[in-house]
Design an enzyme around this catalytic site. Structure first.
Site, PDB file in Angstrom:
ATOM      1  N   GLY A  97       0.828  -1.203   0.000  1.00 22.48           N
ATOM      2  CA  GLY A  97       0.000   0.000   0.000  1.00 22.48           C
ATOM      3  C   GLY A  97       0.857   1.245   0.000  1.00 22.48           C
ATOM      4  O   GLY A  97       2.030   1.229  -0.405  1.00 22.48           O
ATOM      5  N   SER A  98       0.297   2.329   0.466  1.00 24.08           N
ATOM      6  CA  SER A  98       0.981   3.616   0.416  1.00 24.08           C
ATOM      7  C   SER A  98       2.128   3.671   1.419  1.00 24.08           C
ATOM      8  O   SER A  98       2.130   2.970   2.430  1.00 24.08           O
ATOM      9  CB  SER A  98      -0.003   4.750   0.716  1.00 24.08           C
ATOM     10  OG  SER A  98      -0.386   4.739   2.081  1.00 24.08           O
ATOM     11  N   THR A  99       3.084   4.545   1.128  1.00 26.96           N
ATOM     12  CA  THR A  99       4.204   4.732   2.040  1.00 26.96           C
ATOM     13  C   THR A  99       3.724   5.285   3.376  1.00 26.96           C
ATOM     14  O   THR A  99       4.232   4.894   4.444  1.00 26.96           O
ATOM     15  CB  THR A  99       5.253   5.654   1.411  1.00 26.96           C
ATOM     16  OG1 THR A  99       5.822   4.974   0.276  1.00 26.96           O
ATOM     17  CG2 THR A  99       6.368   5.993   2.378  1.00 26.96           C
ATOM     18  N   ALA A 149       0.829   4.750   4.913  1.00 28.03           N
ATOM     19  CA  ALA A 149       0.269   3.649   5.701  1.00 28.03           C
ATOM     20  C   ALA A 149       1.355   2.677   6.135  1.00 28.03           C
ATOM     21  O   ALA A 149       1.316   2.130   7.243  1.00 28.03           O
ATOM     22  CB  ALA A 149      -0.799   2.923   4.890  1.00 28.03           C
ATOM     23  N   GLY A 150       2.344   2.466   5.286  1.00 26.89           N
ATOM     24  CA  GLY A 150       3.446   1.580   5.627  1.00 26.89           C
ATOM     25  C   GLY A 150       4.259   2.091   6.800  1.00 26.89           C
ATOM     26  O   GLY A 150       4.707   1.315   7.649  1.00 26.89           O
ATOM     27  N   GLU A 162       5.672  -3.387   1.100  1.00 26.16           N
ATOM     28  CA  GLU A 162       5.835  -3.027  -0.317  1.00 26.16           C
ATOM     29  C   GLU A 162       5.029  -1.752  -0.515  1.00 26.16           C
ATOM     30  O   GLU A 162       3.805  -1.776  -0.508  1.00 26.16           O
ATOM     31  CB  GLU A 162       5.356  -4.176  -1.213  1.00 26.16           C
ATOM     32  CG  GLU A 162       5.874  -4.082  -2.630  1.00 26.16           C
ATOM     33  CD  GLU A 162       4.996  -3.207  -3.508  1.00 26.16           C
ATOM     34  OE1 GLU A 162       5.392  -2.033  -3.733  1.00 26.16           O
ATOM     35  OE2 GLU A 162       3.948  -3.672  -3.941  1.00 26.16           O
ATOM     36  N   CYS A 176       2.026   0.843  -8.276  1.00 24.71           N
ATOM     37  CA  CYS A 176       3.092   1.427  -7.462  1.00 24.71           C
ATOM     38  C   CYS A 176       4.397   1.579  -8.225  1.00 24.71           C
ATOM     39  O   CYS A 176       5.165   2.508  -7.969  1.00 24.71           O
ATOM     40  CB  CYS A 176       3.303   0.593  -6.208  1.00 24.71           C
ATOM     41  SG  CYS A 176       3.692  -1.153  -6.535  1.00 24.71           S
TER      42      CYS A 176
END
Length: 495
Positions: free
Chosen positions: A241-243, A245-246, A263, A298
């Site tokens: 997912g998004s950076t 959220a990561g 990822e 992505c």
């Protein structure tokens, strides 16, 4: 709900009103549901059960019990591989259903989804099934003291597999297949925007007779998802997912030293060296990017870095391609670009383009909702010119059909700009000289580098440098991510 996947108003989500926990389709703790929309028409095509914190706890408990007390982690890898092979066969049989679900939920062209979904689903499961006989799960070694020792690789434990909305089935496959071969048990957490692939996936797990609790499937929002990440019964989180959220998941997991594979996002560069033809490069960068999920990928190549003298020619070539794209229903064979997956994604792209123009980027083409399409989340394929690599347009992931063209003064300047980003997921070098391509590729800080085209390959491994992620998915590295290494030294002389 109509469950016929070929009906334009319905998706096949078996047991849509239930969650799959402990080997059974169970009613959720509340009557709340998520609406699933056809992103090309904005029609509601399904309602799926919403998991709340009690449901998350039940799924973790089921997976924990299966890992701690069922035979699954203690089976031989070949025994687990037999289940993976059965699942691959069922994925092939339901290929068309998975492709239609993917198209309806996310906007990918059906003519692209249909051949690719089998490559991702059955391909991943077959690749990992084959590793049962090739991967060294137990290796005899000689210890420094001369004793017989063994390096043993054992399953990491209970895995939370958090999958995004843009490619749910494929990303489930590359998380679940290696986790199962390793001997882990899994909770799949589906996105509210694209949950139906998860229901099909769980249906197959049930059909092939996986032991209860080995695979569980829920659909949940962020609050319940955070409860999953925080649960001490979860040993490993694998997230795509998004950076942003990561970062949050990584921080929460770090509090209890849970293992993570992340990822995340990208702002991937395509570096054009001075010997390569502009039109040929544009053909590899334009239509494939716009056609494949309207840029909602992505690892999309969104920064086009070219010699300064070729900047205007590249802008013109990409603009001509963008203007030739046919927008419409992604099920239509004649259509070459579908919609974005949801209204908020289209709104986000609109805001980001507006901010880019306010900072000085030039709109070469696109930048609007198409006037002839009054339903669906469509946005014109867009080219931004005269983009400064330090600007908003070059720094931020649009996750939509927007390309930025950036001028470079030399090959080294191009590589330096390509690396001047918080991301490092993918890159491409365009040159006819293989040695120059290899030299440039070794300088680029990215997890994948292609020569004259985007050439990411999950069968080898996929992941990013810097804030594009931690760890790798696919290939041998993707299996290693679900294994812990143990050294056993016997009171016995080495053989």
């Amino acid at each position: 709900m109509n469950t016929n996947p070929k009906h334009e108003h319905g998706l096949n989500a078996p047991h849509a009103d239930k969650l799959y926990i402990g080997g059974h389709w169970v009613a959720p703790s509340s009557t709340e549901t998520f609406q699933v929309l056809n992103c090309a028409s904005e029609e509601v095509v399904a309602h799926v059960a919403k998991a709340n914190k009690p449901d998350i706890a039940a799924a973790v408990q089921a997976a924990r019990h299966a890992f701690d007390h069922s035979p699954w982690p203690r089976m031989a890898p070949a025994e687990r591989a037999a289940y993976l092979e059965k699942m691959a066969q069922r994925f092939e049989a339901l290929n068309d259903e998975f492709a239609r679900v993917w198209t309806t939920e996310t906007g990918i062209l059906y003519k692209i989804a249909k051949p690719r979904i089998g490559l991702f689903l059955s391909g991943a499961f077959r690749q990992y099934a084959a590793m049962a006989s090739s991967h060294p799960f137990v290796e005899p070694v000689r210890s420094a003291s001369g004793h017989q020792a063994y390096r043993v690789q054992e399953p990491v434990g209970v895995v939370a597999a958090i999958v995004p909305w843009n490619g749910p089935a494929a990303l489930m496959a590359y998380k679940v297949a290696p986790a199962l071969l390793a001997g882990c048990t899994v909770i799949i957490k589906c996105s509210p925007e694209a949950p139906c692939s998860g229901h099909l996936f769980a249906h197959i797990c049930d059909e092939v007779g996986l032991p209860p609790g080995v695979v569980n499937m829920v659909t949940a929002d962020r609050e319940a998802s955070e409860a999953l990440v925080r649960d001490p019964g979860v040993d490993k989180i694998t997230f795509t997912g998004s950076t942003a959220a990561g970062r949050r998941i990584g921080a929460v997991a770090a509090e209890r030293v849970a293992r993570v594979t992340l990822e995340l996002g990208g702002k991937s560069p395509a570096v054009l060296l001075d010997d390569y033809d502009i039109e040929a490069a544009a053909q590899m960068l334009g239509a494939p990017y716009y056609s494949y999920m309207s840029g909602q990928v992505c690892h999309s190549l969104t920064r086009i870095i070219v010699p300064r003298r070729k900047h205007d020619a590249m802008v013109q070539a990409l603009s001509a391609i963008a203007q030739g794209m046919v927008l419409g229903n992604p099920m239509d064979e004649a259509v070459t670009m579908g919609p974005l997956a949801m209204a908020r994604q289209r709104d986000s792209v609109e805001r980001m383009v507006a901010q880019s123009l306010a900072e000085g980027a030039r709109l070469a083409t696109g930048g609007r909702r198409p006037a002839h399409l009054d339903h669906g989340f469509f946005y014109e394929p867009t080219v931004l010119a005269d983009v400064d690599n330090r600007s908003f347009a070059a720094r931020n992931e649009f996750f939509g059909p927007v390309l930025s063209v950036i001028a470079a003064d030399s090959e080294q300047h191009a590589i330096d700009m390509a690396n001047d980003t918080i991301f490092g997921l993918n890159a491409v070098v365009f040159t006819h000289d293989t040695e120059r391509a290899m030299h440039a590729a070794r300088q680029l800080r990215a997890g994948s580098v292609g020569h004259n085209a985007s050439r990411t390959d999950f069968s080898i491994g996929f992941g990013g440098f810097k804030q594009s992620g931690i760890g790798r998915e696919g290939g041998a590295d993707g299996l290693a991510a679900f294994l812990e290494s143990k050294v056993i030294v016997l009171d016995q002389a080495a053989q």
